[in-house]
Design a protein around this motif. Structure first.
Motif, PDB file in Angstrom:
ATOM      1  N   ILE A  29       0.822  -1.216   0.000  1.00 49.85           N
ATOM      2  CA  ILE A  29       0.000   0.000   0.000  1.00 49.85           C
ATOM      3  C   ILE A  29       0.855   1.265   0.000  1.00 49.85           C
ATOM      4  N   PHE A  30       1.917   1.307   0.789  1.00 53.50           N
ATOM      5  CA  PHE A  30       2.781   2.494   0.802  1.00 53.50           C
ATOM      6  C   PHE A  30       3.317   2.787  -0.594  1.00 53.50           C
ATOM      7  N   ASN A  31       3.803   1.767  -1.290  1.00 51.44           N
ATOM      8  CA  ASN A  31       4.377   1.997  -2.624  1.00 51.44           C
ATOM      9  C   ASN A  31       3.310   2.391  -3.629  1.00 51.44           C
ATOM     10  N   ALA A  32       2.089   1.892  -3.458  1.00 52.66           N
ATOM     11  CA  ALA A  32       1.006   2.260  -4.371  1.00 52.66           C
ATOM     12  C   ALA A  32       0.562   3.704  -4.146  1.00 52.66           C
ATOM     13  N   LEU A  33       0.668   4.195  -2.915  1.00 52.85           N
ATOM     14  CA  LEU A  33       0.337   5.595  -2.620  1.00 52.85           C
ATOM     15  C   LEU A  33       1.536   6.517  -2.791  1.00 52.85           C
ATOM     16  N   GLY A  34       2.729   5.949  -2.895  1.00 53.78           N
ATOM     17  CA  GLY A  34       3.968   6.718  -2.911  1.00 53.78           C
ATOM     18  C   GLY A  34       4.612   6.612  -1.547  1.00 53.78           C
ATOM     19  N   ALA A  35       5.720   5.871  -1.447  1.00 53.46           N
ATOM     20  CA  ALA A  35       6.320   5.583  -0.143  1.00 53.46           C
ATOM     21  C   ALA A  35       6.680   6.851   0.618  1.00 53.46           C
ATOM     22  N   ASP A  36       7.083   7.913  -0.089  1.00 52.37           N
ATOM     23  CA  ASP A  36       7.442   9.160   0.583  1.00 52.37           C
ATOM     24  C   ASP A  36       6.230   9.857   1.184  1.00 52.37           C
ATOM     25  N   ASN A  37       5.040   9.463   0.770  1.00 51.86           N
ATOM     26  CA  ASN A  37       3.818  10.096   1.270  1.00 51.86           C
ATOM     27  C   ASN A  37       3.216   9.334   2.447  1.00 51.86           C
ATOM     28  N   CYS A  38       3.906   8.300   2.889  1.00 50.02           N
ATOM     29  CA  CYS A  38       3.423   7.477   3.996  1.00 50.02           C
ATOM     30  C   CYS A  38       4.510   7.390   5.052  1.00 50.02           C
ATOM     31  N   MET A  39       4.142   6.972   6.250  1.00 56.14           N
ATOM     32  CA  MET A  39       5.120   6.948   7.336  1.00 56.14           C
ATOM     33  C   MET A  39       4.860   5.780   8.278  1.00 56.14           C
ATOM     34  N   LYS A  40       5.963   5.132   8.674  1.00 54.70           N
ATOM     35  CA  LYS A  40       5.895   4.131   9.730  1.00 54.70           C
ATOM     36  C   LYS A  40       6.114   4.843  11.058  1.00 54.70           C
ATOM     37  N   LEU A  41       5.226   4.582  12.027  1.00 54.34           N
ATOM     38  CA  LEU A  41       5.277   5.256  13.325  1.00 54.34           C
ATOM     39  C   LEU A  41       5.608   4.272  14.430  1.00 54.34           C
ATOM     40  N   ALA A  42       6.348   4.747  15.423  1.00 56.83           N
ATOM     41  CA  ALA A  42       6.541   3.961  16.636  1.00 56.83           C
ATOM     42  C   ALA A  42       5.320   4.151  17.524  1.00 56.83           C
ATOM     43  N   SER A  43       4.969   3.127  18.270  1.00 57.76           N
ATOM     44  CA  SER A  43       3.777   3.225  19.122  1.00 57.76           C
ATOM     45  C   SER A  43       3.930   4.305  20.172  1.00 57.76           C
ATOM     46  N   SER A  44       5.192   4.669  20.494  1.00 57.15           N
ATOM     47  CA  SER A  44       5.418   5.712  21.495  1.00 57.15           C
ATOM     48  C   SER A  44       4.888   7.066  21.044  1.00 57.15           C
ATOM     49  N   LYS A  45       4.703   7.233  19.734  1.00 60.21           N
ATOM     50  CA  LYS A  45       4.159   8.498  19.228  1.00 60.21           C
ATOM     51  C   LYS A  45       2.694   8.672  19.619  1.00 60.21           C
ATOM     52  N   LEU A  46       2.043   7.571  19.978  1.00 64.49           N
ATOM     53  CA  LEU A  46       0.619   7.629  20.321  1.00 64.49           C
ATOM     54  C   LEU A  46       0.355   7.276  21.777  1.00 64.49           C
ATOM     55  N   TYR A  95       1.439  15.729   9.666  1.00 66.99           N
ATOM     56  CA  TYR A  95       1.211  16.547   8.470  1.00 66.99           C
ATOM     57  C   TYR A  95       1.888  15.924   7.246  1.00 66.99           C
ATOM     58  N   ASP A  96       1.345  16.240   6.077  1.00 67.36           N
ATOM     59  CA  ASP A  96       1.945  15.888   4.793  1.00 67.36           C
ATOM     60  C   ASP A  96       2.123  14.377   4.598  1.00 67.36           C
ATOM     61  N   LYS A  97       1.151  13.593   5.050  1.00 65.93           N
ATOM     62  CA  LYS A  97       1.182  12.149   4.832  1.00 65.93           C
ATOM     63  C   LYS A  97      -0.221  11.669   4.473  1.00 65.93           C
ATOM     64  N   LEU A  98      -0.267  10.595   3.678  1.00 65.79           N
ATOM     65  CA  LEU A  98      -1.550   9.992   3.308  1.00 65.79           C
ATOM     66  C   LEU A  98      -1.892   8.802   4.200  1.00 65.79           C
ATOM     67  N   MET A  99      -0.879   8.201   4.805  1.00 68.51           N
ATOM     68  CA  MET A  99      -1.141   7.042   5.655  1.00 68.51           C
ATOM     69  C   MET A  99      -0.002   6.864   6.638  1.00 68.51           C
ATOM     70  N   TRP A 100      -0.369   6.392   7.840  1.00 67.56           N
ATOM     71  CA  TRP A 100       0.615   6.017   8.849  1.00 67.56           C
ATOM     72  C   TRP A 100       0.394   4.547   9.194  1.00 67.56           C
ATOM     73  N   PHE A 101       1.474   3.902   9.609  1.00 67.02           N
ATOM     74  CA  PHE A 101       1.360   2.512  10.026  1.00 67.02           C
ATOM     75  C   PHE A 101       2.212   2.287  11.261  1.00 67.02           C
ATOM     76  N   VAL A 102       1.591   1.765  12.314  1.00 68.47           N
ATOM     77  CA  VAL A 102       2.295   1.398  13.548  1.00 68.47           C
ATOM     78  C   VAL A 102       2.481  -0.115  13.508  1.00 68.47           C
ATOM     79  N   PRO A 103       3.708  -0.615  13.250  1.00 67.44           N
ATOM     80  CA  PRO A 103       3.892  -2.052  13.027  1.00 67.44           C
ATOM     81  C   PRO A 103       3.715  -2.913  14.271  1.00 67.44           C
ATOM     82  N   GLU A 104       3.897  -2.346  15.448  1.00 69.81           N
ATOM     83  CA  GLU A 104       3.683  -3.116  16.664  1.00 69.81           C
ATOM     84  C   GLU A 104       3.143  -2.195  17.737  1.00 69.81           C
ATOM     85  N   MET A 105       1.832  -2.230  17.909  1.00 73.47           N
ATOM     86  CA  MET A 105       1.176  -1.371  18.885  1.00 73.47           C
ATOM     87  C   MET A 105       1.340  -1.977  20.263  1.00 73.47           C
ATOM     88  N   LYS A 106       2.069  -1.286  21.126  1.00 75.02           N
ATOM     89  CA  LYS A 106       2.260  -1.759  22.491  1.00 75.02           C
ATOM     90  C   LYS A 106       1.051  -1.376  23.330  1.00 75.02           C
TER      91      LYS A 106
END
Length: 956
Positions: free
Chosen positions: A635-652, A665-676
């Motif tokens: 999905i990131f590559n289909a939307l443009g990898a630079d327009n998406c971001m992987k987030l650490a769960s600590s951000k939330l 800001y300036d992102k179409l999608m975020w993904f938290v790979p391991e939500m603690k």
């Protein structure tokens, strides 16, 4: 490691097969390898690499193997003479082969021990080793894992060759090197010392001979055959691909960086003409810098990028940004290499990386060619062949030619070299050309310097190479449009260009009757001619446009740099649609949950700026189900990898990092790979960041600076703990969709699917091929709507759906005290109660807790938890606290008493407030089912509720 000379069985005629390789190829294919039919070391057919992958993916893979058992023309049936008694294995996807092309047993053993010390004991014990009789050379077959942040990655398609060496005792001043020489037009082989090296095979378009003949026997030429053999018979025919040992990119890089030093310690002599393969590439070479050349014992000489030539030794300090007095001072560490298309790069022999200008990045080619073509087509045309370059062409020449045609051609070349695509929204190219002509009206166009094409082209190209940022807070106002460069102050911008142009400065003439002129830097002319500059006011994430400079959303008279990066896409392919279908089938436990996700993503792709609900993928204790691959890869590559971001769960999660939200800001999608695990309080805080509607939002960046801007991103999460995101028991959790994953096991447990997914991985382990990115985009924009029979619905995108996975997450979110409260409500609900006293529920819950042996803390927590869960929102199991218009929860009943009351739903709560104090007392009194008074009051409640609804609709 012991060297067991067991090898593969001798080649014999098996069963009914004409070719002894047929049963082996069948087993190789079953084990997940793409194979090629070889005649010795030579591959058969065109595009053999892709053909091998197609064979592996063919629905009827049996025919793909057996055709080569008896090659024939499919139309005529004519038997084809295609000897193919050798089987090669294509090194694609995650496969790696280290080809130890060193014909010395001691050196090979030393290389193996070095590799084992870096790759680990498992690699040492299980790596398949290929060899052949009469030679010490070996090949080691294994896999490379997805790279981690900061790892160097081998991106080469084909071979990456390490430095060449000669055996100990070789003297380059005296000894002849084996090779070819041409004398009087004749080429002949020259005997001499052989070079030795280690090569990395990776990334497709390369293969290793695996089974059958290395050297095909030929009695007529007295050539004895030599077979490929494998230690302990561990070959691709016996070892499944997924059982190969795995190493990291960092470890592979470490081995290739250190093996040369070990060979030198053993007395091996580096080749003076060793030319590296173009394996590890970096498109970050700043061509505006000055470099230093020279050899040991001589003074370094300064040279620009355009002054470089192939083979020139280069000091790496300037290339890498190192202190030349500390690092990178060896003038022979780097040297200039030339790519097949003539582009010069600088190769770092120590780190085995070749650096090219950003403009050489092949990913930019299609878009750049299209844009430059439009520029040429709009501004001019190529000059006629019969007019010499540089001539000042006029209509009087009888030619339909533009005097600036050659300038335009050269300007596009300059832009191409800089890696810049002229791309400005709403730009009037004819007006630009008019401004260019106005800026050059006093330029001298006669005499020795002619039309000064180079200077004119640079002036025009500067318009698109640098834009002036009027919103800059410092003097660094000049923003380069080429990737990988920092903003520059005016002085540094001017220093980049020393090109001069001859300009007329008056009407006087010299002795030769020429007008008075002077020389000026072209960049000074550009700086003084404001209309030729593109002036921007900061940047804007304009996801709706693929142009580099866009009109501001709030004011179309203002231009901004577009921080959105369009995805790099290839062509959708049917086979890849089937792959993505199968991947989603594996990932989702329930088809109804997959259907929800697909419709939501289809809406997101059709409306990239929409936010929608948050998506949580729960794999209860199962690692590696493919959730990271779904988002970071597909999905990131289909939307443009630079327009998406992987987030650490600590951000939330409510920690110190959660205070900084500039990432939103300036992102179409975020993904938290391991939500603690999050607390309830943290979830409540994070809900603001998981809002479903697009719009402006306040944020904070480190340093305390307040931010305010548009937010477009959709939040997605993965977790292996069903209770990691404690969903509220008192609301419908409208912001969260929850899906279950993992019932079908880890992705690598499905060997065939795992192989197909790995076949479309490229670059950094999360990247996929451009065709795969285009296919995913097509899947959500075309395939899903076609299956639905309608456009994806906004209400599905904006409102979370109830799913079994979500209900389970709610259950897992419950505290011990919640369980007893829920059990108490269940008992009252079995009596069809519409209203309850808080005290009655509290008393029953505490009784149940004591009977259940709950701790004292759990029992004491019940009053506060009951209040929290029933206050506001959807309540607890639909039960909500009744609150008066004055905000009090103490409701008057008969006898002058006041009670805290729970109602089953907001409508029931509003109806209670409409009742008299006597009616309130009556509905609170328990009566058996069928009691006339309770029935009458319930009917009255429905009438009051309907009257209230009609009244509200009338007001609307």
């Amino acid at each position: 490691m012991s060297r067991k000379n067991i090898g593969t069985p001798a080649i014999t005629q098996p069963g009914n097969h004409n070719n002894p390789q047929t049963p082996l190829r069948w087993q190789v294919q079953q084990n997940g390898y793409a194979w090629v039919p070889n005649n010795g070391k030579r591959s058969r057919g065109r595009k053999w690499s892709q053909a091998a992958i197609d064979r592996l993916e063919a629905p009827d893979s049996t025919n793909a193997v057996t055709w080569w058992d008896d090659p024939h023309d499919s139309n005529t049936g004519e038997v084809l003479d295609l000897p193919n008694l050798t089987t090669g294995v294509v090194i694609e996807g995650d496969l790696v082969a280290l080809d130890v092309d060193i014909d010395d047993p001691a050196a090979v053993a030393a290389m193996f021990e070095l590799a084992a010390s870096i790759f680990g004991q498992e690699w040492h014990d299980s790596v398949p080793v290929r060899y052949r009789a009469g030679s010490a050379k070996e090949a080691w077959l294994f896999r490379v894992s997805k790279p981690r942040p900061g790892d160097v990655e081998f991106r080469a398609k084909g071979k990456f060759a390490g430095p060449s060496f000669f055996e100990p005792g070789f003297d380059p001043e005296i000894d002849q090197v084996e090779g070819l020489e041409t004398v009087a037009g004749w080429t002949r082989a020259v005997a001499g010392a052989k070079s030795h090296m280690i090569e990395v095979f990776r990334g497709g378009d390369c293969q290793i001979g695996a089974l059958g003949w290395h050297t095909v026997p030929d009695p007529d030429e007295c050539i004895e055959g030599i077979e490929y053999e494998w230690e302990d018979n561990r070959s691709p025919a016996t070892v499944p691909r997924w059982e190969l040992p795995e190493v990291t990119h960092a470890r592979l890089y470490e081995f290739m960086s250190h093996h040369s030093a070990r060979l030198k310690e053993m007395g091996w002599v580096p080749s003076p003409v060793s030319v590296p393969s173009d394996g590890v590439k970096s498109y970050t070479l700043d061509t505006s810098k000055l470099f230093y050349t020279g050899t040991k014992g001589s003074l370094p000489e300064q040279v620009s990028y355009h002054g470089l030539s192939k083979g020139m030794p280069i000091r790496m300090a300037e290339v890498l940004g190192l202190d030349p007095n500390v690092d990178g001072s060896n003038p022979e560490r780097g040297f200039v290499t030339e790519r097949h298309d003539g582009v010069l790069g600088i190769h770092d022999s120590q780190d085995a990386v070749t650096y090219y200008p950003p403009s050489a990045n092949p990913d930019l080619e299609p878009a750049r060619a299209e844009r430059l073509g439009k520029l040429l087509g709009s501004l001019g045309h190529t000059p006629p062949e019969d007019v010499p370059p540089g001539e000042n062409m006029t209509p009087d020449d009888g030619l339909d030619a533009d005097p600036d045609a050659e300038v335009l051609v050269r300007a596009t070349e300059i832009l191409h070299e800089a890696g810049v695509v002229p791309s400005v929204e709403g730009e009037d190219l004819e007006a630009v050309l008019e401004e260019y002509r106005r800026a050059t009206r006093d330029w001298y166009d006669e005499g020795d310097n002619g039309y000064q094409v180079e200077a004119r082209a640079l002036l025009l190209a500067l318009r698109w190479m640098f834009v002036r940022n009027l919103a800059a807070k410092s003097d660094a106002r000049w923003h380069p449009m080429a990737p990988g460069h920092a903003d520059l102050p005016t002085a540094e911008f001017k220093a980049l260009f020393d090109d001069l142009v001859q300009v007329k400065v008056g009407t006087k003439v010299d002795a030769d009757n020429r007008p008075t002129t002077q020389w000026l830097p072209v960049v000074n002319v550009f700086l003084s001619h404001n209309p030729l500059q593109i002036r921007t006011h900061g940047d804007q994430f304009a996801y709706w446009s693929d142009t580099a400079i866009v009109r501001a959303k709030e004011n179309d008279q203002v231009t901004k740099v577009n921080s959105y990066t369009p995805p790099v896409l290839g062509e959708p392919r049917k086979a890849l649609v089937e792959l993505f279908d199968d991947f989603l089938e594996h990932l989702f436990d329930r088809p109804e949950e997959r259907a929800i996700f697909e419709e939501v993503m289809a809406y997101k792709f059709a409306n990239p700026g929409a936010r929608g609900v948050t998506h949580i993928f729960v794999a209860d204790g199962v690692e590696g189900t493919g959730r990271n691959t779904l988002f970071e890869g597909f999905i990131f590559n289909a939307l443009g990898a630079d327009n998406c971001m992987k987030l650490a769960s600590s951000k939330l999660g409510g920690g110190s990092q959660a205070a900084y939200t500039s990432w939103q800001y300036d992102k179409l999608m975020w993904f938290v790979p391991e939500m603690k695990g999050m607390t309830r309080a943290a979830v409540e805080v994070a809900k603001e960041l998981m809002e479903v509607s697009s719009g402006k939002s306040h944020g904070t960046e480190k340093g305390g600076k307040d931010l305010y801007g548009d937010v477009f991103g959709t939040m997605c999460m993965a977790t292996n703990e069903p209770g990691s995101v404690p969903l509220s028991l008192k609301s419908a959790n409208r912001r969260f969709n929850v899906y279950s994953s993992g019932a079908k096991g880890a992705l690598h447990d499905n060997a065939e699917l795992f192989r197909r997914v790995n076949a479309v991985r490229v670059g950094h382990g999360t990247d996929v091929t451009h065709d795969m990115a285009a296919t995913v985009r097509n899947y959500f924009l075309e395939v899903v709507p076609a299956r639905l029979g309608h456009a994806p619905r906004q209400e599905v995108f904006m409102v979370a759906q109830d799913t079994p996975a979500k209900r389970r997450m709610v259950e897992m979110s419950m505290k011990q005290s919640d369980e007893f409260i829920e059990e108490a409500f269940e008992e009252f609900e079995s009596e069809d109660r519409l209203y309850l006293e808080v005290g009655a529920v509290l008393k029953e819950a505490q009784r149940l807790a004591k009977a259940g042996g709950a701790s004292k803390d759990a029992i004491n927590a019940i009053p506060n938890e009951l209040k929290t869960q029933t206050s506001g929102g959807g309540g607890f199991r639909g039960w909500t606290r009744v609150i008066t218009d004055e905000g009090s929860d103490r409701i008057k009943i008969a006898g002058g008493l006041k009670k805290r009351i729970l109602a089953r739903g907001p409508d029931a709560a509003n109806t209670l407030l409409e009742m008299s104090v006597k009616e309130r007392s009556e509905v609170l009194a328990y009566a058996p089912e069928g009691d006339e008074k309770i029935t009458r009051l319930a009917s009255a409640a429905k009438v009051i509720t309907e009257r209230r609804r009609v009244s509200e609709e009338g007001l609307e």
